[in-house]
Design an enzyme around this catalytic site. Structure first.
Site, short mmCIF file in Angstrom:
data_model
loop_
_atom_site.label_atom_id
_atom_site.label_comp_id
_atom_site.label_asym_id
_atom_site.label_seq_id
_atom_site.Cartn_x
_atom_site.Cartn_y
_atom_site.Cartn_z
N GLU A 100 0.95 -1.09 -0.08
CA GLU A 100 -0.03 0.17 -0.07
C GLU A 100 0.79 1.27 -0.07
O GLU A 100 0.21 2.46 -0.11
CB GLU A 100 -1.04 0.09 1.23
CG GLU A 100 -1.95 -1.18 1.26
CD GLU A 100 -1.51 -2.50 1.50
OE1 GLU A 100 -0.53 -2.72 2.39
OE2 GLU A 100 -1.94 -3.52 0.98
N PHE A 176 -4.01 -14.16 1.36
CA PHE A 176 -3.34 -13.38 0.13
C PHE A 176 -1.66 -13.65 0.48
O PHE A 176 -1.16 -14.01 -0.52
CB PHE A 176 -3.69 -12.04 0.11
CG PHE A 176 -4.62 -11.58 -0.83
CD1 PHE A 176 -4.81 -11.37 -2.16
CD2 PHE A 176 -6.06 -11.28 -0.24
CE1 PHE A 176 -5.86 -11.30 -2.93
CE2 PHE A 176 -7.08 -11.00 -0.96
CZ PHE A 176 -7.04 -11.05 -2.20
N GLU A 181 1.87 -14.28 -2.26
CA GLU A 181 3.07 -13.44 -1.90
C GLU A 181 4.26 -14.60 -1.78
O GLU A 181 5.13 -14.77 -2.35
CB GLU A 181 2.84 -12.51 -0.77
CG GLU A 181 2.04 -11.53 -1.36
CD GLU A 181 1.39 -10.57 -0.54
OE1 GLU A 181 1.43 -9.15 -0.76
OE2 GLU A 181 1.41 -10.73 0.91
#
Ligand code: NAD
Ligand code: CXR
Length: 260
Positions: A100, A176, A181
């Protein structure tokens, strides 16, 4: 059902994009050469004028390719279940860089969007919830963004996890992090360093060396990375204490230590 595409999404996206360049400069992160207008076009093209659940992961690839920044070695921070704490600890890109904090994640964070076949190409009243679409469609943007972010990581990476959630294990292969990842970390990654954080004065449900952290150690070392895990390092504990200084775990022996 959920709310529709964020109002003025084009202006929000392009405005954030300009602002990122002006005020969100993160040390040693390369600038993206594509213009904000070009980035919006590529992003919008990925989902617009398509049914809301028909967006494949590949649709976002042209956008992701144009907007990717390579994060400096030893600076990548992944997280699961501890959004606020991870961004605080990373100091919004100054100590560690999360998805982010990169342009890709910055532009998309906290906005909603979905396509429709008819004009204007996106739905302003209603976007499907995650569970209303096949998983791949709902996940496609953040899955692609997460994969891209992991593929660019180098050196020692940091992962912050929530060890206090009674409903979700700290590490899950279907998060996720677990799905997009960890499996996409490149050979340039040497080590995965894990921080397990626990809510103040609450039971410590998942801790280093047991349960889901054991599974994580296996998944990390099988991929050839070294692994280290710390429960509540002081630098992180003290951040929690800033929000709740009177909790039992935050009562520092300050008088005793500093004298009076
Ligand atoms: P997590 O469980 O904390 O999930 C992160 C967010 O993804 C949730 O707050 C929610 O908004 C959404 N989400 C995930 N699974 C969902 C589901 N089944 N139904 C509805 N919403 C769901 O942690 P995670 O899954 O490991 O994802 C975090 C990691 O992946 C980070 O390292 C980050 O790089 C990346 N990521 C970020 C976002 C974001 O919103 N900024 C979303 C997905 C993934
Ligand atoms: O509810 P908080 O996060 O404690 O939120 C604290 C602040 C918010 O005011 C907001 O500014 O952190 C920011 N923030 C987001 N921008 C955001 N975008 C998506 C917090 N959470 C965000 N999310 C998702 O919501 C995260 O993926 C996270 C969930 C709430 O996280 P948390 O309870 O830690 O998983």
């Amino acid at each position: 059902g959920h709310k529709g595409t964020t109002g003025n999404i084009k202006q929000v996206f392009e405005g954030r994009c300009w602002d990122y360049d002006v005020t969100r400069y993160i040390p040693d992160l390369p600038r993206v050469t594509a213009s904000c207008e070009e980035l919006w076009k590529l992003f919008f093209k990925a989902f617009s004028y398509q049914p809301p659940c028909a967006v494949a992961l590949e649709n976002y690839q042209p956008y992701l390719r144009s907007a990717t920044q390579i994060v400096p070695r030893d600076k990548v921070l992944f997280w699961s279940g501890v959004f606020s704490l991870a961004h605080e600890y990373g100091n919004y890109g100054r100590r560690y860089v999360t998805l982010e904090d990169t342009l890709i994640g910055y532009l998309a964070n906290s906005i909603t969007w979905c396509g429709q076949s008819i004009d204007p190409g996106y739905n302003v009243t209603r976007c499907p919830a995650w569970d209303d679409c096949p998983l791949e469609a709902a996940e496609s943007f953040w899955a692609g963004a997460s994969m891209t972010f992991a593929q660019g990581a180098k050196g020692e990476v940091l992962l912050m996890l929530d060890g206090s959630n009674p409903d979700k294990a700290a590490y899950r292969r279907n998060s996720f992090f677990g799905k997009f990842e960890l499996p996409n970390l490149s050979k340039e990654v040497t080590k995965v360093s894990v921080i397990v954080s626990h809510a103040l004065d609450k039971p410590k449900i998942d801790v280093c060396g047991a349960g889901s952290l054991d599974l994580l150690e296996t998944d990390v070392t099988e991929r050839g990375f070294s692994y280290v895990c710390h429960d509540d390092p002081l630098a992180v504990l003290h951040l929690l204490c800033a929000d709740d200084p009177s909790s039992r775990e935050c009562k520092l022996a300050i008088k005793h230590i500093r004298g009076d």
